[in-house]
Structure formats: structure tokens, C-alpha cells
Write an enzyme that holds these catalytic residues in place. Sequence first.
Site, mmCIF file in Angstrom:
data_model
loop_
_atom_site.group_PDB
_atom_site.id
_atom_site.type_symbol
_atom_site.label_atom_id
_atom_site.label_comp_id
_atom_site.label_asym_id
_atom_site.label_seq_id
_atom_site.Cartn_x
_atom_site.Cartn_y
_atom_site.Cartn_z
ATOM 1 N N GLY A 1 0.843 -1.195 0.000
ATOM 2 C CA GLY A 1 0.000 0.000 0.000
ATOM 3 C C GLY A 1 0.877 1.243 0.000
ATOM 4 O O GLY A 1 2.019 1.231 -0.458
ATOM 5 N N GLY A 2 0.334 2.302 0.587
ATOM 6 C CA GLY A 2 1.063 3.579 0.618
ATOM 7 C C GLY A 2 2.361 3.481 1.385
ATOM 8 O O GLY A 2 3.250 4.339 1.230
ATOM 9 N N GLY B 1 24.578 11.871 -29.210
ATOM 10 C CA GLY B 1 24.083 12.495 -27.983
ATOM 11 C C GLY B 1 24.698 11.862 -26.758
ATOM 12 O O GLY B 1 24.922 12.528 -25.739
ATOM 13 N N ALA B 2 24.984 10.570 -26.863
ATOM 14 C CA ALA B 2 25.555 9.873 -25.713
ATOM 15 C C ALA B 2 26.935 10.442 -25.360
ATOM 16 O O ALA B 2 27.331 10.439 -24.191
ATOM 17 C CB ALA B 2 25.642 8.378 -25.997
HETATM 18 C C1 HXC Z 1 -3.905 -3.917 12.027
HETATM 19 C C2 HXC Z 1 -2.775 -5.796 11.390
HETATM 20 C C3 HXC Z 1 -2.541 -5.233 10.109
HETATM 21 C C4 HXC Z 1 -3.047 -3.937 9.845
HETATM 22 C C5 HXC Z 1 -1.643 -7.172 10.166
HETATM 23 N N1 HXC Z 1 -2.195 -6.992 11.363
HETATM 24 N N2 HXC Z 1 -1.843 -6.107 9.370
HETATM 25 N N3 HXC Z 1 -3.440 -5.133 12.330
HETATM 26 N N4 HXC Z 1 -3.722 -3.322 10.835
HETATM 27 N N5 HXC Z 1 -2.843 -3.338 8.670
HETATM 28 C C6 HXC Z 1 -2.185 -7.911 12.499
HETATM 29 C C7 HXC Z 1 -3.011 -9.146 12.262
HETATM 30 O O1 HXC Z 1 -4.330 -8.926 12.646
HETATM 31 C C8 HXC Z 1 -2.318 -10.160 13.186
HETATM 32 O O2 HXC Z 1 -2.728 -9.921 14.507
HETATM 33 C C9 HXC Z 1 -0.867 -9.738 13.111
HETATM 34 O O3 HXC Z 1 -0.858 -8.388 12.643
HETATM 35 C C10 HXC Z 1 -0.067 -10.573 12.136
HETATM 36 O O4 HXC Z 1 -0.771 -10.635 10.919
HETATM 37 P P1 HXC Z 1 -1.047 -12.022 10.168
HETATM 38 O O5 HXC Z 1 -2.071 -11.739 9.148
HETATM 39 O O6 HXC Z 1 -1.321 -13.086 11.173
HETATM 40 O O7 HXC Z 1 0.380 -12.294 9.527
HETATM 41 P P2 HXC Z 1 0.710 -12.936 8.144
HETATM 42 O O8 HXC Z 1 -0.080 -14.174 7.903
HETATM 43 O O9 HXC Z 1 2.196 -13.041 8.085
HETATM 44 O O10 HXC Z 1 0.248 -11.858 7.048
HETATM 45 C C11 HXC Z 1 0.876 -10.615 6.970
HETATM 46 C C12 HXC Z 1 0.090 -9.674 6.033
HETATM 47 C C13 HXC Z 1 -1.419 -9.632 6.494
HETATM 48 C C14 HXC Z 1 0.169 -10.223 4.615
HETATM 49 C C15 HXC Z 1 0.752 -8.328 6.095
HETATM 50 O O11 HXC Z 1 -1.438 -9.384 7.885
HETATM 51 C C16 HXC Z 1 -2.186 -8.568 5.783
HETATM 52 O O12 HXC Z 1 -2.615 -8.749 4.659
HETATM 53 N N6 HXC Z 1 -2.437 -7.447 6.496
HETATM 54 C C17 HXC Z 1 -3.220 -6.389 5.951
HETATM 55 C C18 HXC Z 1 -2.420 -5.651 4.916
HETATM 56 C C19 HXC Z 1 -3.139 -4.435 4.433
HETATM 57 O O13 HXC Z 1 -4.056 -4.543 3.611
HETATM 58 N N7 HXC Z 1 -2.790 -3.291 4.996
HETATM 59 C C20 HXC Z 1 -3.367 -2.053 4.649
HETATM 60 C C21 HXC Z 1 -2.625 -1.608 3.400
HETATM 61 S S1 HXC Z 1 -3.190 -0.064 2.854
HETATM 62 P P3 HXC Z 1 -2.670 -11.067 15.615
HETATM 63 O O14 HXC Z 1 -3.328 -10.452 16.801
HETATM 64 O O15 HXC Z 1 -3.410 -12.228 15.049
HETATM 65 O O16 HXC Z 1 -1.225 -11.379 15.842
HETATM 66 C C22 HXC Z 1 -2.188 0.977 3.575
HETATM 67 C C23 HXC Z 1 -2.476 2.388 3.249
HETATM 68 C C24 HXC Z 1 -1.308 3.237 3.641
HETATM 69 O O17 HXC Z 1 -1.324 0.639 4.267
HETATM 70 C C25 HXC Z 1 -1.468 4.546 2.960
HETATM 71 C C26 HXC Z 1 -0.360 5.471 3.335
HETATM 72 C C27 HXC Z 1 -0.412 6.713 2.508
#
Ligand code: HXC
Length: 517
Positions: A172-173, A407-408
Site C-alpha cells: 500500500g502507501g 548524444g551519448a
Molecule cells: C492492524 C494488522 C494489520 C493492519 C496485520 N495486522 N496487518 N493489524 N492493521 N494493517 C495484524 C493481524 O491482525 C495479526 O494480529 C498480526 O498483525 C499478524 O498478521 P497475520 O495476518 O497473522 O500475519 P501474516 O499471515 O504473516 O500476514 C501478513 C500480512 C497480512 C500479509 C501483512 O497481515 C495482511 O494482509 N495485512 C493487511 C495488509 C493491508 O491490507 N494493509 C493495509 C494496506 S493499505 P494477531 O493479533 O493475530 O497477531 C495501507 C495504506 C497506507 O497501508 C497509505 C499510506 C499513505
Amino acid sequence: MSNQLEKVKELIQLRDKARIGGGEKRIESQHKKGKYTARERIAMLLDEGSFEEFDMFVTHRCTNFGIDKESYLGDGVVTGYGTIMGRLVYIYAQDFTVFGGSLSETLAMKVCKVMDQAMKMGAPVIGINDSGGARIQEGVNALAGYAEIFQRNILASGVVPQISGIFGPCAGGAVYSPALTDFNIMTKGTSYMFLTGPKVVKTVTGEDVTQEELGGASVHASKSGVAHFAVENEEEGISLIRKLLSYLPQNNLEEAPVIACNDPINRLEDGLNDIIPDSSNKPYDMYEVIGAIVDNGEFLEVHKDYAQNIIIGFARFNGQSVGMVANQPKYLAGVLDINSSRKAARFVRFCDAFNIPLVTLVDVPGFLPGTAQEYGGVILHGAKLLYAYGEATVPKVTVTLRKSYGGAYCVMSSKHLRGDINYAWPTAEIAVMGPSGAIEVLYSKEVAASENPADITAQKEQEYRDAFANPYNAAKYGYIDDVIEPRNTRFRIIRALQQLQTKKLTNPAKKHDNLPL
Ligand code: HXC
């Protein structure tokens, strides 16, 4: 136990609690994935015992979705400062064991604090990324936190070196902070970077793609150029960060450290007198030339697998750090194209921002022709490299080994772009274009009318070669300062760099430039 001793005991307990982040189970799960924890990474990276931690007791303030019932000391990132080879650095490492290292308002605040300190002290910032992105429960506060970090990345750019290790997810971001930093190092198999993950890709474009195929280390190191380095494991990534920093100054007002050099400065490399093939269409390996001339043959290549027709990286001459840029005749004949221009332009600008002299080795047949390049904007991308060399005020030493066409010729750190010392080997060919192209343009009618077109073409090409396939025309005009014996190249470059040590050159005052992005 006295009151004070009780309080000290409580402090020690709190520290111990903070040090286990999200708990033993999650640490174990992190290890099972082949990853180290944030604290282990910091311990490996910094000089032993040098780490001083900030904000160990920070906890998140969010109450949405019941997250207030779950809180960890330090809140998903370990931050502070320490030393690498005795030099101050600031560091933050996202802690995947706490809410997946996801970014909260308070986590961002901790990162911003180390970045602000680094700017005040003039020291590099290293960020280790391993995070699920914006902490979903925090909503806009997480986005605000990201943007606060981006703003600081922007202001720090060109002031202190910024290095990102991507040792886990970065999606993501979140990708924009590493994208704004100077160097990205990704671990193979355990890290990935993308704006939208495989599921969204499938929904929007119908493509089936794995995380690794979409944004793994190898993809970003070879196809997109987002990663400057792809490493086998975290140990390699960490030792690379330490090595990289050894070539860099602490900030834009300092010079890179000079290290003692045990490689003789006047070492002659006889092999270089015989490295250029008789036929100018035959390649040779530019790595052999680089290895032969730099201190102890040591070269830290950047972007090794991306746009291999140009080579960039750090080396030393007589202990002094330099940025090397070299065309690679072994790959696409060393031609300049979109990717090689972008790759080298960013490197040249990095070196110029941080007072690192540039040594350029030229063997370039020109820019790559064709619709793919023109439609892709090779004009603008080529102009980036031209711009980067033209605005650079650091010492610029250039050696033309063989071809330097069209040019290079202008782009590759020529005299006209304020090249300080421009040398050529006797094998240099400096002209508007290569013989066959030139004869095609100048004599196509004569060739078509001739009974022996092959003979007349060969004769005209020979005349052209005699006139232009040498460095002496350019030397006659002073565009080449000297024609040098190839085996002497190391010594001549070292002398040139010594002479340029007191170089002072400034560009006109302006708000900022408008380079062709
Ligand atoms: C809150 C989160 C989290 C998130 C993971 N966790 N991502 N909590 N916000 N974004 C937590 C999970 O609930 C879990 O909690 C622990 O972290 C570990 O995650 P798992 O899923 O068990 O780990 P894994 O299987 O290794 O998978 C990792 C992952 C997956 C692929 C990163 O967690 C995932 O898809 N997370 C969401 C990613 C996402 O879509 N993020 C938002 C992106 S948009 P527990 O309690 O079970 O340990 C964004 C916008 C930013 O970021 C913009 C900025 C300008």
C-alpha cells in the site's frame, strides 16, 4: 526493599516487557518465517552495545474496534540511535510481533522523532520495514502518520543518507517511504513491496499473480528498479547496509571517510593495454576494467540486475570514495536507453548531493532507437542523465575507452557538461555516429548507383574510420585533456582526483530545479 529500589525493579520489569514486543509466541512465529525480530535486527546492525533506545514506553491511543484492550509497550516499532563502525546513525525497525508492525499515529510519531534527531545531528537514517501497512483500526490517523514520515523523507533527501531495509511485507502507501529514500535493500523470499496485493490485482485486471511475482525482491531488483539490492537473507542485508555506509559521508556538508589504502597508486595494469577487441563491434567486460583500476579491485555495485547496460556503484581510489558510472559493452552493446538513463541519473544525483566524486568510464554506441523507446519517453529519460551530469558540481573524471557517439557523447560526463578531467584511451572513437550509419546517410545515393556497392561502402567506411575513429580529433579541440596509456589509468585517475580535491563550483541560486521528471 526501599521505595527507590522498588521503583528501579518496576522499571526493569517494564523494560523486559517492552523487549518482548507482541510476546514469545509471535516472536516464535516471526522466526519460523525465517525473519529476525526488530530488536535482533538492530543488534546485528549496530556496533555492539551502542544502541540507545527512545520511546520504549509509548503505547497507542486508539479506542476503535476494542483495540484499547490490547496494548504493547513501544507500539510496533523500535527506535533510537547507535553507531556503525563508530559513526552515529539513527534507526527504526518495525516490530511485526505487535499488530503486524502496522503503522499507528504513535508509531509514526516515534519514527518522526528519530528522523528529526537525525536531521539536527546530521546523521544517516536507517529504516527496517516489516509491516502490514496502515493500522486499520486507526483510520485516518494512520494515514496522517505515513504522510508525516513522507514529509520528513522529502526534507531529509540530499541532507542525510536514508537507507531502507525491506525485510518483510511493505504494501500500500507504505511503499512510498522506502521509495523516497536513497537505497532499498530487499530480502529474497521474505519481503515484498506493492501498491495493491494479488487479490486486488485479480479483481481489477484478472491477472493471477503471487506476492513474489508481483513484488518480490528479484522482481524489484531486476524489472522495476525499486530495489537497489536483493539479498539472500537478513544477515547479508545488514552487512550490506554497514558496507554501504562506509562509502558515504554522514551528511551533505561532510565528505566520505578516506580509508588507508594499501594498493599502490601507480600500479600498472598491463592487461588493459590489450583489452579492447580489434573489431569495434565485439564486446569486452567493463567489470574487468573497473576491477583492475579501483583500490584492491573492490566495487560495491548498486542495481546490479537492473539495466545492466550501465554499471553504477561505489569504489575507492587511494582510499577516497567515488561513484563509478560505466557503460557495459557486454550488455546491449552498452547502449543508453530509458532504464539505464534513469538508473545512472539517480545515482549521479545521489553522489553529487553527498560530495562523492564521479568517475565515468565511457564506451557507448548511442541511444537505443525504436518505437518502444520513443513512446516510452527516452528523450525525457535520457535528459535526466544529461541533467544530472550537467548540474553536478563534484569532481568529475571521465575516461573514454572506445565508442562515444552522438548524444551519448554529450551526456556521459563530457567536457561540455563541466567535466573536470576527460581522458581517452588511444582506442577511443568520438564522432556523431558509427561508420555504417554515417556512410548510409552521407553516401546512400552513390552506393545505390555503384556497380560494386559493397566496395564503395567499405572504402567510405574506412575513410570515415580513419578520420573519426580516434581520440585525436576531440583532443585537438581540448575536449579530451589527454590521451592516456590504458595500463596507467588507475594512476591518472588518482592524480586527477587529488588535483580536484579543492574544487569549488556552485550552480546559480534557485528555489529548486525542474529536471525532466
Ligand atoms: C492492524 C494488522 C494489520 C493492519 C496485520 N495486522 N496487518 N493489524 N492493521 N494493517 C495484524 C493481524 O491482525 C495479526 O494480529 C498480526 O498483525 C499478524 O498478521 P497475520 O495476518 O497473522 O500475519 P501474516 O499471515 O504473516 O500476514 C501478513 C500480512 C497480512 C500479509 C501483512 O497481515 C495482511 O494482509 N495485512 C493487511 C495488509 C493491508 O491490507 N494493509 C493495509 C494496506 S493499505 P494477531 O493479533 O493475530 O497477531 C495501507 C495504506 C497506507 O497501508 C497509505 C499510506 C499513505
